[in-house]
Scaffold this motif. Structure first.
Motif, mmCIF file in Angstrom:
data_model
loop_
_atom_site.group_PDB
_atom_site.id
_atom_site.type_symbol
_atom_site.label_atom_id
_atom_site.label_comp_id
_atom_site.label_asym_id
_atom_site.label_seq_id
_atom_site.Cartn_x
_atom_site.Cartn_y
_atom_site.Cartn_z
ATOM 1 N N LEU A 1 55.899 -85.315 -41.759
ATOM 2 C CA LEU A 1 56.353 -86.622 -41.290
ATOM 3 C C LEU A 1 57.788 -86.490 -40.789
ATOM 4 N N THR A 2 58.019 -86.888 -39.534
ATOM 5 C CA THR A 2 59.349 -86.887 -38.945
ATOM 6 C C THR A 2 59.641 -88.281 -38.402
ATOM 7 N N CYS A 3 60.927 -88.571 -38.232
ATOM 8 C CA CYS A 3 61.329 -89.864 -37.674
ATOM 9 C C CYS A 3 62.508 -89.658 -36.740
ATOM 10 N N SER A 4 62.625 -90.554 -35.773
ATOM 11 C CA SER A 4 63.714 -90.523 -34.793
ATOM 12 C C SER A 4 64.395 -91.884 -34.815
ATOM 13 N N LEU A 5 65.697 -91.870 -35.030
ATOM 14 C CA LEU A 5 66.504 -93.081 -35.018
ATOM 15 C C LEU A 5 67.400 -93.034 -33.789
ATOM 16 N N SER A 6 67.137 -93.904 -32.837
ATOM 17 C CA SER A 6 67.911 -93.940 -31.598
ATOM 18 C C SER A 6 68.744 -95.214 -31.569
ATOM 19 N N ALA A 7 70.007 -95.054 -31.197
ATOM 20 C CA ALA A 7 70.930 -96.187 -31.138
ATOM 21 C C ALA A 7 72.037 -95.842 -30.153
ATOM 22 N N PRO A 8 72.629 -96.833 -29.516
ATOM 23 C CA PRO A 8 73.738 -96.550 -28.585
ATOM 24 C C PRO A 8 74.973 -95.991 -29.276
ATOM 25 N N CYS A 9 75.128 -96.214 -30.572
ATOM 26 C CA CYS A 9 76.305 -95.755 -31.312
ATOM 27 C C CYS A 9 75.857 -94.955 -32.531
ATOM 28 N N GLU B 1 75.566 -106.468 -35.428
ATOM 29 C CA GLU B 1 74.239 -107.077 -35.353
ATOM 30 C C GLU B 1 73.570 -106.752 -34.019
ATOM 31 N N ARG B 2 74.354 -106.763 -32.951
ATOM 32 C CA ARG B 2 73.807 -106.417 -31.631
ATOM 33 C C ARG B 2 73.376 -104.944 -31.595
ATOM 34 N N LEU B 3 74.126 -104.085 -32.268
ATOM 35 C CA LEU B 3 73.763 -102.663 -32.304
ATOM 36 C C LEU B 3 72.449 -102.457 -33.042
ATOM 37 N N TRP B 4 72.277 -103.138 -34.188
ATOM 38 C CA TRP B 4 71.022 -102.971 -34.933
ATOM 39 C C TRP B 4 69.844 -103.537 -34.151
ATOM 40 N N ALA B 5 70.092 -104.594 -33.366
ATOM 41 C CA ALA B 5 69.003 -105.144 -32.551
ATOM 42 C C ALA B 5 68.587 -104.180 -31.450
ATOM 43 N N GLN B 6 69.496 -103.306 -31.004
ATOM 44 C CA GLN B 6 69.179 -102.338 -29.962
ATOM 45 C C GLN B 6 68.741 -100.986 -30.517
ATOM 46 N N SER B 7 68.723 -100.835 -31.824
ATOM 47 C CA SER B 7 68.338 -99.563 -32.440
ATOM 48 C C SER B 7 66.819 -99.516 -32.624
ATOM 49 N N ARG B 8 66.281 -98.318 -32.578
ATOM 50 C CA ARG B 8 64.842 -98.117 -32.699
ATOM 51 C C ARG B 8 64.558 -96.975 -33.680
ATOM 52 N N LEU B 9 63.562 -97.210 -34.531
ATOM 53 C CA LEU B 9 63.099 -96.198 -35.481
ATOM 54 C C LEU B 9 61.640 -95.896 -35.167
ATOM 55 N N VAL B 10 61.343 -94.640 -34.906
ATOM 56 C CA VAL B 10 59.990 -94.223 -34.532
ATOM 57 C C VAL B 10 59.564 -93.097 -35.469
ATOM 58 N N LEU B 11 58.335 -93.219 -36.002
ATOM 59 C CA LEU B 11 57.773 -92.186 -36.881
ATOM 60 C C LEU B 11 56.812 -91.301 -36.099
ATOM 61 N N HIS B 12 56.808 -90.016 -36.453
ATOM 62 C CA HIS B 12 55.931 -89.046 -35.810
ATOM 63 C C HIS B 12 55.211 -88.244 -36.886
ATOM 64 N N ILE B 13 53.991 -87.840 -36.557
ATOM 65 C CA ILE B 13 53.199 -86.974 -37.439
ATOM 66 C C ILE B 13 52.911 -85.688 -36.686
ATOM 67 N N LYS B 14 53.444 -84.608 -37.175
ATOM 68 C CA LYS B 14 53.199 -83.296 -36.588
ATOM 69 C C LYS B 14 52.479 -82.455 -37.634
ATOM 70 N N GLY B 15 51.171 -82.405 -37.485
ATOM 71 C CA GLY B 15 50.373 -81.703 -38.484
ATOM 72 C C GLY B 15 50.386 -82.459 -39.786
ATOM 73 N N GLN B 16 50.946 -81.878 -40.813
ATOM 74 C CA GLN B 16 51.078 -82.513 -42.122
ATOM 75 C C GLN B 16 52.538 -82.789 -42.459
#
Length: 721
Positions: free
Chosen positions: A322-330, A305-320
């Motif tokens: 769709l990309t996403c970045s999932l960052s987490a300590p583990c 639960e602590r890991l999911w609270a520290q995880s981040r999901l970010v969406l990006h648009i490059k032209g047409q």
């Protein structure tokens, strides 16, 4: 000259004698006799021996342990040298060798006979001798050992091996390379060499006996705010390194955090730093040590639960794209699932067939998926949605009126994606745009005219295609009809109310009463509060009026009245209020203070004062007027006494809504003249007093209990001032 060489050999060995290391051991196989001359000589300075002495046949190295105690050993290499007797030798040489003093012969060797290391006895059998030199070279040390060897001189044994000489042993650091050489001083300078690595801590025998290889154990004791890491089984006197690091499969984890400690070791780790991939590693500070590794939190629910609270999901648009970045300590065992969310905070419909595993820390691309304001990406793990990120949260405004359509490749059939199902347009009615199938033709025309956005197109023609089509133009027509119906219904209702004006007035009055009734539990009730003209009674009357007003009760106090008193005078105004209270069935509260009790006792005493309040009593009717001789009179200057003259006739016939409230801190009891009315000692009987004010219709239940303490506290403050 030959005899001189043998003499020099004996001098060199003799001068080196007496420096044996007591930890070194030497052993010979049957048929050989050997003696350890020196454990630290200078190799290469030994004199040459006989031409046909003992010869080297083989050199073998084996790992061994040198121990001073059962658990205090060091690793080393044991040298096994196999010796042989050469094929050809002359009789003179044999005779000469057998006559060498101190080795093998009949001459005195200094101890009174022939020396034999094996038995310690003399022997008359001819033998051959040789000087064996063993040297060990490591990168940190070097040593040379001299060994004297005898063998029986038997012609039948020529060309055959005589046996083994075993030297124990050459020390070297764990895991290091050791170069061992064996020399014989016979003619030709025979030499055998071999290089071998000293065993490290992976050797089972070293793990059980070498202190550097005894790996400690890790024990973890979790708590609410911290985790205690205990290193058990650490050797005394050794320092250990404890390393905390995040274990990543992609190998991008840093060195972590290292702590150097000595036994005993306890390390406190904050609970906020505990994650599923947190691993612990401990090792002694020696060369090439074994390491104990433990990853104890991989199945800890709170750590996940602590890991999911520290995880981040970010969406990006490059032209047409769709990309996403999932960052987490583990590392996360999860799936990235694109979904469709028309309404913020509403359900998100997963797009079938587009999920992909989350891998690594870099951006991931959804090839073929074009950005749309209603698109979101969810992170699924163990059947649960852990993270959600939408494009409308970034920069694109949402379009809740867009409809998601799915087109099956090959047959061009369309269905609408809503609430976890795909409904064919021929039976689609959830938009409220009309009968089933009404939108199918319009949406197909919009797709053909380019008014719909294609969200996903597979690389092959057999997959599904997603479309986003706007419905605002159809919904505007629908809502216009809805609003027209609402306005028509409101107009009809208004006309109906106007036709029944009286009913409308009653409805408005009940509505107003209902809205006011929400302000207090005594809303709509009225009371006349009569008290004596003295300071304590006036303070209590003011406090009661304020407290009862907050409950919705309308209270009129006498003496008082404001402009009414100024216009009519105190006694006519009091009579008018008393008459109104009796007429409207209001509550009349008689507040007993010391002055009020005195006035009541005067009434009991039957004071004969001419009343001036006949107007008020004449309005009560014949049943309210007792015989004039039974009604005492009071002075017209006292309002409370005048009120008694109004109340007593009514109380005698048990009529009217009178309540007596007496201050128990100042008044010991209710006078007999007022005992016909319900009496309440304040503040102890405040709840009963409030229920009497509420009337019989509202006395059920405990709905007044929350207000009792507040009114009682206000009254106590007024009495105590």
């Amino acid at each position: 000259m030959h005899a001189l060489g043998q003499l020099l050999l004996m001098l060199v060995v003799g001068s080196a004698g007496g420096r044996e290391d007591p930890r070194d051991t030497l052993a010979c196989s049957q048929g050989l006799t050997c003696r350890l001359l020196d454990t630290d000589v200078l190799c290469g300075t030994e004199p040459p021996g006989s031409r046909h002495g003992l010869a080297l046949a083989r050199l073998r190295l084996e790992p061994a342990l040198r121990c001073t105690e059962p658990m205090a050993c060091v690793p080393c290499l044991e040298a096994h040298v196999r010796l042989a007797l050469p094929l050809a030798t002359s009789t003179a040489t044999e005779s000469h060798l057998s006559a060498q003093p101190g080795i093998s012969g009949t001459e005195d060797s200094g101890d009174g006979g022939q020396w034999s290391p094996a038995t310690g006895a003399t022997s008359s059998q001819p033998n051959v001798t040789g000087l064996l030199l063993l040297s060990g070279h490591a990168y940190t040390s070097s040593r040379c050992v001299a060994v004297e060897v005898w063998a029986p001189l038997d012609p039948t044994l020529r060309g055959r091996t005589m046996g083994w000489v075993i030297f124990r042993c050459f020390e070297a650091p764990l895991g290091s390379k050791l170069h061992v050489s064996a020399y014989m001083n016979s003619q030709g300078r025979q030499r055998l060499s071999q290089q071998q690595r000293v065993p490290d801590c992976l050797w089972p025998a070293a793990q059980a006996s070498v202190p550097q290889c005894q790996v400690p154990r890790l024990r973890v004791s979790p708590g609410q705010k911290e985790v205690v890491v205990e290193v058990q089984g650490a050797a005394v006197g050794l320092s250990y390194t404890l390393r905390l690091y995040h274990n990543h499969s992609h190998g991008t984890s840093g060195p972590g955090r290292a702590v150097t400690m000595s036994s005993p070791m306890n390390y406190v780790l904050p609970a906020d730093e505990v994650l599923p991939c947190l691993c612990l590693q401990v090792w002694p500070e020696t060369q090439d040590p074994l390491r104990a590794t433990l990853c104890p939190f991989s199945h800890d629910v709170e750590a996940w639960e602590r890991l999911w609270a520290q995880s981040r999901l970010v969406l990006h648009i490059k032209g047409q794209v769709l990309t996403c970045s999932l960052s987490a300590p583990c590392d996360l065992l999860a799936e990235l699932v694109p979904c469709w969310q028309p309404v913020p905070s509403g359900p998100c419909q997963p797009l079938p067939g587009l999920q992909q595993p989350a891998g690594g820390q870099g951006p991931q691309e959804f090839g073929g998926l074009r950005p749309h304001p209603n698109l979101c990406v969810q992170v699924w793990s163990s059947g649960q949605v852990r993270l959600t990120q939408c494009l409308r949260d970034r920069a694109l405004p949402g379009r809740p009126d867009d409809l998601l359509l799915l087109e099956h490749g090959g047959n061009a059939s369309l269905c609408a994606m809503e609430w976890g199902a795909c409904t064919p347009l021929a039976s689609f009615t959830s938009t409220g745009a009309g009968h089933p199938g009404l939108l199918e033709q319009d949406l197909q025309q919009d797709m053909a005219g380019g008014q719909c956005q294609q969200l996903w197109h597979p690389s092959n023609s057999t997959g599904v295609v997603f479309w986003a089509c706007p419905l605002h133009k159809y919904l505007r027509t629908h809502w216009a009809l809805v609003w027209m119906g609402v306005l028509l219904g409101a107009t009809c209702l208004l006309l109906l109310l106007l036709m029944k004006k009286e009913d409308m007035k009653g409805w408005l009055k009940s509505l107003r009463a209902g809205s006011y009734g929400s302000k207090g539990p005594l809303q709509g009730r009225r009371a006349l509060l009569v008290h004596a003209a003295e300071p304590v009674a006036e303070r209590v009357a003011c406090a009661l009026m304020a407290a009862l007003h907050s409950l919705g009760l309308t209270v009129v106090a006498a003496p008082g009245g404001g402009s009414g008193v100024a216009a009519l005078g105190p006694l006519p105004w009091l009579h008018a209020q008393h008459h109104r209270a009796l007429r409207d069935s209001d509550i009349i509260v008689l507040l007993l203070s010391p002055a009020a009790v005195a006035a009541a006792h005067q009434w009991d005493a039957g004071g004969k004062v001419v009343p001036e309040s006949g107007a008020a009593e004449s309005s009560l009717g014949p049943w309210h007027n007792p015989d004039p001789d039974d009604v005492p009179t009071v002075a017209p200057c006292e309002v409370f006494a005048a009120a008694l003259s109004c109340a007593m006739p009514v109380l005698m016939v048990a009529s009217g809504h009178y309540v007596v409230a007496w201050l128990e801190a100042l008044v010991p009891a209710v006078p007999p003249a007022l005992r016909a009315a319900p009496a309440f000692a304040l503040p102890s009987e405040m709840e009963g007093f409030l229920q009497a004010l509420a009337g019989p219709a509202r006395q059920r239940g405990r709905w007044l209990q929350p207000y009792v303490a507040a009114v009682a506290e206000a009254l106590e403050r007024a009495v105590g001032e």
